[in-house]
Write an enzyme that holds these catalytic residues in place. Structure first.
Site, short mmCIF file in Angstrom:
data_model
loop_
_atom_site.label_atom_id
_atom_site.label_comp_id
_atom_site.label_asym_id
_atom_site.label_seq_id
_atom_site.Cartn_x
_atom_site.Cartn_y
_atom_site.Cartn_z
CD GLU A 42 -27.43 17.64 18.09
OE1 GLU A 42 -27.24 16.80 17.19
OE2 GLU A 42 -27.37 18.86 17.90
CB THR A 73 -23.80 20.42 20.40
OG1 THR A 73 -24.15 21.27 21.48
CG2 THR A 73 -25.05 19.83 19.77
CE1 TYR A 74 -15.34 20.00 22.19
CE2 TYR A 74 -14.85 21.66 20.52
CZ TYR A 74 -14.45 20.87 21.58
OH TYR A 74 -13.17 20.95 22.03
NE ARG A 132 -16.33 24.63 8.40
CZ ARG A 132 -16.86 25.45 7.54
NH1 ARG A 132 -16.33 25.56 6.33
NH2 ARG A 132 -17.92 26.17 7.84
N GLY A 133 -17.25 22.51 12.25
CA GLY A 133 -17.72 23.52 13.20
C GLY A 133 -18.04 24.83 12.51
CG HIS A 176 -22.23 23.30 4.49
ND1 HIS A 176 -21.31 24.29 4.25
CD2 HIS A 176 -22.43 23.27 5.83
CE1 HIS A 176 -20.95 24.84 5.42
NE2 HIS A 176 -21.60 24.24 6.38
P1 FAD Z 1 -17.14 20.05 6.30
O1 FAD Z 1 -17.46 18.63 6.03
O2 FAD Z 1 -15.72 20.43 6.50
O3 FAD Z 1 -17.79 20.93 5.15
C1 FAD Z 1 -17.84 22.36 5.28
C2 FAD Z 1 -17.94 23.01 3.90
O4 FAD Z 1 -16.71 22.82 3.20
C3 FAD Z 1 -19.04 22.41 3.01
O5 FAD Z 1 -19.58 23.45 2.25
C4 FAD Z 1 -18.27 21.43 2.12
O6 FAD Z 1 -18.92 21.26 0.86
C5 FAD Z 1 -16.93 22.14 1.97
N1 FAD Z 1 -15.79 21.23 1.80
C6 FAD Z 1 -15.56 20.07 2.46
N2 FAD Z 1 -14.38 19.51 2.07
C7 FAD Z 1 -13.86 20.35 1.14
C8 FAD Z 1 -12.65 20.34 0.36
N3 FAD Z 1 -11.76 19.35 0.44
N4 FAD Z 1 -12.44 21.37 -0.52
C9 FAD Z 1 -13.35 22.39 -0.62
N5 FAD Z 1 -14.49 22.45 0.09
C10 FAD Z 1 -14.75 21.44 0.97
N6 FAD Z 1 -21.41 22.76 14.84
C11 FAD Z 1 -20.75 23.00 16.01
O7 FAD Z 1 -20.05 24.01 16.11
N7 FAD Z 1 -20.89 22.13 17.06
C12 FAD Z 1 -21.64 21.01 17.00
O8 FAD Z 1 -21.72 20.24 17.97
C13 FAD Z 1 -22.34 20.72 15.78
N8 FAD Z 1 -23.07 19.58 15.65
C14 FAD Z 1 -23.67 19.30 14.45
C15 FAD Z 1 -24.39 18.10 14.30
C16 FAD Z 1 -25.02 17.80 13.10
C17 FAD Z 1 -25.77 16.48 12.95
C18 FAD Z 1 -24.94 18.71 12.00
C19 FAD Z 1 -25.64 18.40 10.70
C20 FAD Z 1 -24.23 19.90 12.13
C21 FAD Z 1 -23.59 20.21 13.35
N9 FAD Z 1 -22.83 21.38 13.52
C22 FAD Z 1 -22.20 21.63 14.71
C23 FAD Z 1 -22.76 22.37 12.45
C24 FAD Z 1 -21.51 22.19 11.55
O9 FAD Z 1 -20.33 22.32 12.30
C25 FAD Z 1 -21.58 23.25 10.46
O10 FAD Z 1 -22.68 23.03 9.62
C26 FAD Z 1 -20.31 23.46 9.65
O11 FAD Z 1 -20.45 24.65 8.90
C27 FAD Z 1 -20.02 22.32 8.67
O12 FAD Z 1 -19.54 21.23 9.32
P2 FAD Z 1 -19.07 19.92 8.49
O13 FAD Z 1 -18.47 19.02 9.50
O14 FAD Z 1 -20.16 19.41 7.63
O15 FAD Z 1 -17.92 20.57 7.58
#
Ligand code: FAD
Length: 340
Positions: A42, A73-74, A132-133, A176
């Site tokens: 990455e 990454t974004y 989600r970011g 998370h």
């Molecule tokens: P989600 O899956 O949406 O989860 C976020 C939170 O919401 C969690 O606490 C979850 O339990 C909760 N949740 C989910 N669905 C629901 C629902 N229906 N109702 C209530 N609560 C809910 N960030 C960047 O900005 N750019 C990147 O390029 C980047 N790359 C990453 C790569 C990896 C491998 C990882 C592990 C993380 C990366 N991140 C990146 C960080 C990530 O964007 C953050 O950790 C963000 O806070 C969570 O993203 P997610 O996609 O897991 O969110």
């Protein structure tokens, strides 16, 4: 050296097959890509010209290790949209490597998200990590953009409905940081997989027991897609402390003692120890049947190169004691494969 472009990561991973990996050839059928675990790197889009030169130097250094794919990454707040796409294009075109673009819901309406996805498609991108970011710099709270998406599962659903990409998503062995509870976080992860996520990559962790436990819980929750461990080689004490604070990942007590003991020593002392620690971590994961390792390189090559070179020589996946136990959702976790 055979590189394979235009390969969907889900197909690589599913081609890895289940059960013991012998002779470096995955047991499954139709593996379109290199045999053995999928090693991936990455990178993040740099902000300066020097940073950009460092990134492409690191890519040149790491290319001979034949990663299955490289991901970009974004930036926080969606700040690197154009840069992320440009780097992914260049990795594919100039380095001949498969590449995956990270993509977040931050600060964009659905039509704007679609416009970027259309651009990715036009650029020949096949793999997207749907996230989600994190909130834009300076903001603590996540706020949904008006007309945008709230959770990554919605982005996964949008991608699966209208785009041909293989879709990955993030997962968190230590839960998370903003989740209500481990149970709810896992339920939301299961939703994300039901929405169509083809594979998951974990947040960094330093204690393999946490990953094994998470995997066990995920399989029990019905999550059957490949879960690739994300490993960050430690190169600076302060940096790893900041990263773990931001991500909620923990530093085990023994590791913390070793890092503290090196705080005042020359930087190489931390880097050498970090390489040794990550090599042992990866070897154990691969011997336990992990389908691959995703290296958080921080745009630097020496540590990842040392670790992966040693792993490729030692091939711990061929001596898997528990092969199949974690690569296969259906296998009994923790039982030696020879026992059945
Ligand atoms: P989600 O899956 O949406 O989860 C976020 C939170 O919401 C969690 O606490 C979850 O339990 C909760 N949740 C989910 N669905 C629901 C629902 N229906 N109702 C209530 N609560 C809910 N960030 C960047 O900005 N750019 C990147 O390029 C980047 N790359 C990453 C790569 C990896 C491998 C990882 C592990 C993380 C990366 N991140 C990146 C960080 C990530 O964007 C953050 O950790 C963000 O806070 C969570 O993203 P997610 O996609 O897991 O969110």
């Amino acid at each position: 050296m055979a590189y394979h472009l235009g390969v969907r990561i889900d197909r690589m991973l599913n081609g890895m097959g289940e059960g013991p990996v012998s002779g470096g050839v995955p047991g499954g059928q139709g593996s379109p890509v290199a045999p053995g675990p999928t090693f991936s790197f990455e990178f993040f889009p740099p902000k300066t010209e020097q940073g950009e030169r460092n990134l492409y130097d690191a890519l040149s250094d790491l290319r001979p290790l034949e990663p299955a794919f490289v991901s970009v990454t974004y930036g926080a707040g969606g700040s690197t949209r154009a840069k992320t796409l440009e780097i992914v294009r260049r990795i594919k075109r100039d380095f001949g490597l498969e590449a995956m673009a990270h993509f977040t819901c931050v600060a964009a309406t659905v039509p704007e998200l679609r416009a970027t996805l259309d651009e990715m498609r036009a650029a020949g991108i096949d793999n997207v990590l749907a996230l989600r970011g994190d909130p834009p710099k300076g903001e603590q709270q996540w706020t949904k953009t008006d007309g945008g998406l709230e959770y990554s599962s919605e982005l996964v659903a949008l991608l699966k409905a209208d785009y041909p990409f293989a879709v990955g998503a993030a997962c968190f062995p230590e839960t998370h940081i903003h989740a209500v509870s481990p149970e709810e976080d896992l339920e939301h992860l299961a939703e994300k997989v039901r929405a169509g996520a083809d594979f998951l990559i974990t947040q960094l962790f330093f204690d393999n027991a946490l990953y094994f436990d998470f995997l066990h819980r995920a399989r029990r929750a019905g999550i059957e897609v490949p879960i690739i461990p994300g490993i960050m080689p430690i190169t600076h004490v302060g940096q790893i402390e900041r990263m773990t604070q931001l991500s909620g990942a923990s530093i085990p007590a023994g590791l913390r003692r070793e890092l503290d003991a090196r705080r005042e020593l020359p930087e190489e002392a931390v880097r050498d120890f970090g390489v040794a620690y990550a090599t042992l971590q990866c070897a154990e994961l691969l011997a336990a049947g992990a389908l691959g390792i995703h290296f958080y390189t921080l745009n630097r090559s020496p540590a990842t190169r040392a670790i992966l070179s040693a792993l490729k020589l030692a091939r711990p996946w061929e001596r898997a004691i528990y092969a199949g136990s974690i690569s296969s959702p259906s296998a009994t976790f923790g039982e030696p494969s020879g026992a059945s």
